[in-house]
Scaffold this active site. Structure first.
Site, PDB file in Angstrom:
ATOM      1  CG  HIS A  41      -0.105  -0.100   2.557  1.00 22.53           C
ATOM      2  ND1 HIS A  41      -0.333  -1.087   3.298  1.00 22.53           N
ATOM      3  CD2 HIS A  41       0.573   0.839   3.181  1.00 22.53           C
ATOM      4  CE1 HIS A  41       0.384  -1.249   4.358  1.00 22.53           C
ATOM      5  NE2 HIS A  41       0.880   0.225   4.457  1.00 22.53           N
TER       6      HIS A  41
HETATM    7  P1  TYD Z   1      -2.267  -3.760   7.599  1.00 26.23           P
HETATM    8  O1  TYD Z   1      -2.540  -2.365   7.021  1.00 26.23           O
HETATM    9  O2  TYD Z   1      -2.770  -4.849   6.757  1.00 26.23           O
HETATM   10  O3  TYD Z   1      -0.782  -4.156   7.824  1.00 26.23           O
HETATM   11  P2  TYD Z   1       0.365  -3.831   7.148  1.00 26.23           P
HETATM   12  O4  TYD Z   1       1.052  -2.733   7.627  1.00 26.23           O
HETATM   13  O5  TYD Z   1       1.255  -4.950   7.262  1.00 26.23           O
HETATM   14  O6  TYD Z   1      -0.090  -3.458   5.610  1.00 26.23           O
HETATM   15  O7  TYD Z   1      -2.945  -3.722   8.972  1.00 26.23           O
HETATM   16  C1  TYD Z   1      -3.452  -4.691   9.559  1.00 26.23           C
HETATM   17  C2  TYD Z   1      -4.615  -4.347  10.496  1.00 26.23           C
HETATM   18  O8  TYD Z   1      -4.156  -3.672  11.716  1.00 26.23           O
HETATM   19  C3  TYD Z   1      -5.653  -3.879   9.746  1.00 26.23           C
HETATM   20  O9  TYD Z   1      -6.993  -4.537  10.440  1.00 26.23           O
HETATM   21  C4  TYD Z   1      -5.777  -2.347  10.294  1.00 26.23           C
HETATM   22  C5  TYD Z   1      -4.885  -2.497  11.916  1.00 26.23           C
HETATM   23  N1  TYD Z   1      -4.255  -1.523  12.187  1.00 26.23           N
HETATM   24  C6  TYD Z   1      -4.542  -0.420  13.267  1.00 26.23           C
HETATM   25  O10 TYD Z   1      -5.798  -0.846  13.471  1.00 26.23           O
HETATM   26  N2  TYD Z   1      -3.568   0.598  13.642  1.00 26.23           N
HETATM   27  C7  TYD Z   1      -2.690   0.712  12.745  1.00 26.23           C
HETATM   28  O11 TYD Z   1      -1.731   1.809  13.344  1.00 26.23           O
HETATM   29  C8  TYD Z   1      -2.304  -0.258  11.949  1.00 26.23           C
HETATM   30  C9  TYD Z   1      -1.119   0.349  11.082  1.00 26.23           C
HETATM   31  C10 TYD Z   1      -2.848  -1.058  11.443  1.00 26.23           C
END
Ligand code: TYD
Length: 129
Positions: free
Chosen positions: A45
């Site tokens: 992303h």
């Molecule tokens: P995701 O964006 O998929 O992780 P990555 O950084 O590996 O791309 O996030 C995983 C889950 O965590 C998603 O349900 C959103 C949640 N999340 C939060 O609640 N707070 C945060 O600060 C972050 C970064 C993720």
């Protein structure tokens, strides 16, 4: 890449990060990826507004990042080094070592609406579509 200030003595090393000094933003959120399966992947992303600094505080992983025109790949495996990713940069985290921990310092609270999770949308927003 940011060389983080580190104090070492016979007891070990201590690395510290001060907002607007070691990283070019005020830190509004800290999160960390841990328990990632070996060779696992995260990310995939970009952020519309949020800047981040990634630090491999344990183990290592690779970061593929780009602005839609240029792409680079770096391996982060050194707790004294941060990777600064301003807003508008696509990133993929790959090839996690077992037990690796990715610490992320972010410039804003979590807001799912400011994520770009579709690469074609990212390219269009960057004017590269
Ligand atoms: P995701 O964006 O998929 O992780 P990555 O950084 O590996 O791309 O996030 C995983 C889950 O965590 C998603 O349900 C959103 C949640 N999340 C939060 O609640 N707070 C945060 O600060 C972050 C970064 C993720």
């Amino acid at each position: 890449m940011i060389a983080l200030r580190t104090v070492e003595d016979p007891r070990g090393a201590l690395t510290f990060v001060e907002a607007k000094c070691d990283v070019p933003f005020s830190i509004e959120r800290v999160y960390y990826l841990h328990g990632v399966p070996e060779r696992g992947r995260r990310g995939g992303h970009a952020h519309r507004k949020v800047a981040e600094v990634l630090i491999a505080v344990a183990g290592g992983f690779e970061v593929l990042f780009g602005d839609g025109l240029d792409e680079r790949r770096v391996r982060l495996d050194e707790p004294r080094t941060g990777l600064y990713l301003p807003a508008g940069i696509w990133r993929e985290l790959e090839s996690f070592a077992a037990g690796a921990v990715c610490l992320v310092l972010a410039s804003a609270p979590y807001d799912p609406g400011e994520y770009i999770r579709d690469y074609d949308e990212f390219l269009a927003l960057r004017g590269q579509g």
